[in-house]
Design a protein around this motif. Structure first.
Motif, mmCIF file in Angstrom:
data_model
loop_
_atom_site.group_PDB
_atom_site.id
_atom_site.type_symbol
_atom_site.label_atom_id
_atom_site.label_comp_id
_atom_site.label_asym_id
_atom_site.label_seq_id
_atom_site.Cartn_x
_atom_site.Cartn_y
_atom_site.Cartn_z
ATOM 1 N N THR A 225 0.850 -1.178 0.000
ATOM 2 C CA THR A 225 0.000 0.000 0.000
ATOM 3 C C THR A 225 0.885 1.226 0.000
ATOM 4 O O THR A 225 1.963 1.243 0.561
ATOM 5 N N SER A 226 0.418 2.249 -0.672
ATOM 6 C CA SER A 226 1.226 3.444 -0.838
ATOM 7 C C SER A 226 0.755 4.548 0.084
ATOM 8 O O SER A 226 -0.435 4.824 0.165
ATOM 9 N N PRO B 295 -0.385 10.397 -1.442
ATOM 10 C CA PRO B 295 -1.767 10.849 -1.630
ATOM 11 C C PRO B 295 -2.143 10.949 -3.104
ATOM 12 O O PRO B 295 -1.296 11.154 -3.980
ATOM 13 N N ALA B 296 -3.431 10.844 -3.364
ATOM 14 C CA ALA B 296 -3.947 10.917 -4.733
ATOM 15 C C ALA B 296 -3.750 12.302 -5.338
ATOM 16 O O ALA B 296 -3.809 12.444 -6.557
ATOM 17 N N SER B 297 -3.485 13.307 -4.525
ATOM 18 C CA SER B 297 -3.297 14.666 -5.041
ATOM 19 C C SER B 297 -2.058 14.790 -5.926
ATOM 20 O O SER B 297 -1.928 15.752 -6.665
ATOM 21 N N GLN C 30 -1.320 13.046 -8.539
ATOM 22 C CA GLN C 30 -1.553 12.330 -9.782
ATOM 23 C C GLN C 30 -1.905 13.295 -10.892
ATOM 24 O O GLN C 30 -2.553 14.301 -10.622
ATOM 25 N N ARG D 299 2.731 2.267 -8.282
ATOM 26 C CA ARG D 299 1.605 1.627 -8.987
ATOM 27 C C ARG D 299 0.753 0.792 -8.028
ATOM 28 O O ARG D 299 -0.471 0.802 -8.120
ATOM 29 N N GLY E 187 -1.795 2.663 -6.325
ATOM 30 C CA GLY E 187 -2.842 3.278 -7.125
ATOM 31 C C GLY E 187 -2.461 4.608 -7.750
ATOM 32 O O GLY E 187 -3.328 5.350 -8.213
ATOM 33 N N ILE E 188 -1.177 4.930 -7.779
ATOM 34 C CA ILE E 188 -0.725 6.190 -8.367
ATOM 35 C C ILE E 188 -0.639 6.024 -9.881
ATOM 36 O O ILE E 188 -0.072 5.066 -10.380
ATOM 37 N N ASP E 189 -1.194 6.991 -10.601
ATOM 38 C CA ASP E 189 -1.187 6.993 -12.060
ATOM 39 C C ASP E 189 0.148 7.555 -12.539
ATOM 40 O O ASP E 189 0.424 8.736 -12.382
ATOM 41 N N SER F 185 -0.428 16.777 0.640
ATOM 42 C CA SER F 185 -1.859 16.919 0.397
ATOM 43 C C SER F 185 -2.076 18.082 -0.573
ATOM 44 O O SER F 185 -1.158 18.863 -0.843
ATOM 45 N N GLN F 186 -3.284 18.209 -1.077
ATOM 46 C CA GLN F 186 -3.579 19.295 -2.011
ATOM 47 C C GLN F 186 -3.357 20.656 -1.347
ATOM 48 O O GLN F 186 -2.874 21.586 -1.981
#
Length: 192
Positions: free
Chosen positions: A34-35, A38-40, A42, A65, A68-70, A171-172
């Motif tokens: 697990t990573s 953060p999704a921010s 991507q 990956r 879940g990082i693009d 974070s964003q």
């Protein structure tokens, strides 16, 4: 002696499981793979030149990956993770009476930097280091060479994890604040 009601006995195992889960969550335990990124961040590009060990670069990409990082090319990514200056060091840390090395320290280091697509620094160039000590036995050289190679691979993987954990707080809100601070400093530098 008072007896424990049946329903309390039945709840004992689920309560222990909940307590163990809460304890693991509280100590920062994370499942492997697990990573913490953060999704921010991507889409993200990983700039890892050929001068760095391929296994290390692949480990960083694989861990991103899995989280879940693009991952994209630098031309289409919003953020770029730059990895530079990978160094490996081996030093004797203990000497025998015969002046031979009895123990070695292996140390790996990499410089990382996080930029926006517009080259605005979000994380300035930062050196990350990991190390491991192992015993050396002159009578078993081949086995010790294999052990050293395995340790080098583990250190590379551990260093890749450190890169990801360094990205975790982005974070964003932090990204926006870093960009605003950079733009304000540029305006001050351009002002007469």
């Amino acid at each position: 002696m008072p007896s424990v009601p049946f329903f309390l006995k039945a709840l004992r195992l689920p309560l222990l499981a909940m307590l163990a889960t809460a304890t693991l969550a509280g100590c920062g335990f994370q499942l492997r793979g697990t990573s913490p990124v953060p999704a921010s961040l991507q889409p993200l590009a990983v700039d890892c030149p050929d001068s760095l060990p391929g296994r290390f670069c692949q480990s960083v990409r694989d861990q991103l990956r899995l989280g879940g990082i693009d991952l994209q090319d630098a031309s289409s990514a919003d953020y770029v993770l730059r990895l530079r200056s990978y160094q490996q060091d081996r030093r004797a840390s203990a000497i025998t009476a015969q002046a031979a090395a009895a123990e070695y320290i292996l140390r790996h280091q990499v410089t990382m930097e996080l930029l926006t697509a517009d080259r605005i620094p979000l994380i300035a160039a930062t050196d990350l280091t990991t190390s491991e000590t192992y015993r050396y036995d002159e009578t078993n050289v081949l086995a010790k060479q294999r052990e050293e190679e395995e340790l080098r691979q583990q250190l590379g993987d551990r260093l890749a994890q450190k890169v990801l954990f360094r990205l975790a707080p982005m974070s964003q809100e932090r990204i926006d604040a870093a960009i605003a601070e950079y733009e304000a400093s540029q305006k001050q530098a351009d002002a007469p």
